[in-house]
Design a protein around this motif. Sequence first.
Motif, PDB file in Angstrom:
ATOM      1  N   GLY A 174      49.733  33.168  44.305  1.00 32.54           N
ATOM      2  CA  GLY A 174      50.432  33.664  43.118  1.00 32.54           C
ATOM      3  C   GLY A 174      49.629  34.716  42.385  1.00 32.54           C
ATOM      4  N   GLY A 175      48.322  34.499  42.293  1.00 35.08           N
ATOM      5  CA  GLY A 175      47.456  35.490  41.655  1.00 35.08           C
ATOM      6  C   GLY A 175      47.420  36.793  42.432  1.00 35.08           C
ATOM      7  N   LEU A 176      47.340  36.695  43.757  1.00 33.08           N
ATOM      8  CA  LEU A 176      47.357  37.901  44.588  1.00 33.08           C
ATOM      9  C   LEU A 176      48.671  38.655  44.403  1.00 33.08           C
ATOM     10  CD1 LEU A 176      45.840  36.642  47.980  1.00 33.08           C
ATOM     11  CD2 LEU A 176      44.731  38.074  46.252  1.00 33.08           C
ATOM     12  N   GLN A 177      49.760  37.907  44.446  1.00 36.00           N
ATOM     13  CA  GLN A 177      51.081  38.521  44.295  1.00 36.00           C
ATOM     14  C   GLN A 177      51.208  39.211  42.930  1.00 36.00           C
ATOM     15  OE1 GLN A 177      54.314  35.669  44.374  1.00 36.00           O
ATOM     16  NE2 GLN A 177      55.686  37.160  45.303  1.00 36.00           N
ATOM     17  N   GLU A 178      50.748  38.547  41.897  1.00 35.75           N
ATOM     18  CA  GLU A 178      50.831  39.106  40.546  1.00 35.75           C
ATOM     19  C   GLU A 178      50.025  40.395  40.416  1.00 35.75           C
ATOM     20  OE1 GLU A 178      49.733  37.890  35.942  1.00 35.75           O
ATOM     21  OE2 GLU A 178      49.856  36.317  37.452  1.00 35.75           O
ATOM     22  N   THR A 179      48.788  40.406  40.924  1.00 39.76           N
ATOM     23  CA  THR A 179      47.978  41.626  40.786  1.00 39.76           C
ATOM     24  C   THR A 179      48.512  42.753  41.664  1.00 39.76           C
ATOM     25  OG1 THR A 179      46.291  40.993  42.433  1.00 39.76           O
ATOM     26  CG2 THR A 179      45.902  40.345  40.123  1.00 39.76           C
ATOM     27  N   LEU A 180      49.133  42.410  42.808  1.00 40.15           N
ATOM     28  CA  LEU A 180      49.718  43.451  43.646  1.00 40.15           C
ATOM     29  C   LEU A 180      50.927  44.072  42.935  1.00 40.15           C
ATOM     30  CD1 LEU A 180      49.832  45.129  46.201  1.00 40.15           C
ATOM     31  CD2 LEU A 180      50.994  43.208  47.353  1.00 40.15           C
ATOM     32  N   VAL A 181      51.765  43.256  42.341  1.00 35.45           N
ATOM     33  CA  VAL A 181      52.928  43.774  41.597  1.00 35.45           C
ATOM     34  C   VAL A 181      52.444  44.648  40.442  1.00 35.45           C
ATOM     35  CG1 VAL A 181      54.833  43.133  40.062  1.00 35.45           C
ATOM     36  CG2 VAL A 181      54.523  41.941  42.232  1.00 35.45           C
ATOM     37  N   GLU A 182      51.478  44.160  39.679  1.00 38.70           N
ATOM     38  CA  GLU A 182      50.954  44.931  38.542  1.00 38.70           C
ATOM     39  C   GLU A 182      50.370  46.260  39.004  1.00 38.70           C
ATOM     40  OE1 GLU A 182      48.147  42.283  36.721  1.00 38.70           O
ATOM     41  OE2 GLU A 182      49.702  41.140  35.687  1.00 38.70           O
ATOM     42  N   THR A 183      49.668  46.256  40.110  1.00 42.04           N
ATOM     43  CA  THR A 183      49.057  47.479  40.630  1.00 42.04           C
ATOM     44  C   THR A 183      50.125  48.481  41.041  1.00 42.04           C
ATOM     45  OG1 THR A 183      47.096  46.325  41.389  1.00 42.04           O
ATOM     46  CG2 THR A 183      47.588  48.416  42.477  1.00 42.04           C
ATOM     47  N   LEU A 184      51.145  48.017  41.723  1.00 41.72           N
ATOM     48  CA  LEU A 184      52.196  48.916  42.198  1.00 41.72           C
ATOM     49  C   LEU A 184      53.081  49.409  41.054  1.00 41.72           C
ATOM     50  CD1 LEU A 184      53.179  47.072  45.488  1.00 41.72           C
ATOM     51  CD2 LEU A 184      51.726  49.097  45.236  1.00 41.72           C
ATOM     52  N   MET A 185      53.204  48.629  39.998  1.00 37.92           N
ATOM     53  CA  MET A 185      54.028  49.023  38.852  1.00 37.92           C
ATOM     54  C   MET A 185      53.258  49.944  37.900  1.00 37.92           C
ATOM     55  SD  MET A 185      57.058  47.068  38.943  1.00 37.92           S
ATOM     56  CE  MET A 185      57.530  47.234  37.277  1.00 37.92           C
ATOM     57  N   GLY A 186      51.934  49.828  37.936  1.00 35.20           N
ATOM     58  CA  GLY A 186      51.120  50.544  36.960  1.00 35.20           C
ATOM     59  C   GLY A 186      50.699  51.857  37.435  1.00 35.20           C
TER      60      GLY A 186
END
Length: 186
Positions: A174-186
Amino acid sequence: MARRRNRAGVFESAPGGGAAITLDEVEISILRSLAVQLLELVGPGDAAGADDDPLAQLFAEGPSKPPDDPALARLFPDAYEDSEDASEFRRFTENDLRARKREDALSMIRVLDSGGPRLTLTPEDSRHWLGALNDLRLTLGTRLEVSDDEGSELFHLPDSDPRKPLVMAYLWLGGLQETLVETLMG
């Protein structure tokens, strides 16, 4: 505020719109093992159809019943409440969904096998990783019977509980998924 570079276990922006992450050997091994298990769960696909006519492949029929395995049923849920409509929809979509899930897991394995500890994902790899991370979390969550009501109990298991490693993997994914989403959105 500038981002720190090379934070272990956290996705960061990579040149060209992708993402990068630093993982240690154990983390790479765990992710690879989980991706291989996901491939085994989803199944090998129809290897015999590889040489068939592309038009025939497009209209190939898949299963019409939901999978018996709860994790597979979670990965391939019914699209309609009406069983006849759900059956028809499943017949024409499940093979493609399985192929996409296999490709997501294979993409993850290819990147993990490319050498670390710093892994760089292209934008396409990043999309595959999002799919694979989501599928892995859904599978583990189903096996753990995670729900909104029960989740808090699972997060406070004693170390002696045999579910503890799966819960830790579930949270980590879940942490990996969250940081990947944040990275791609940011």
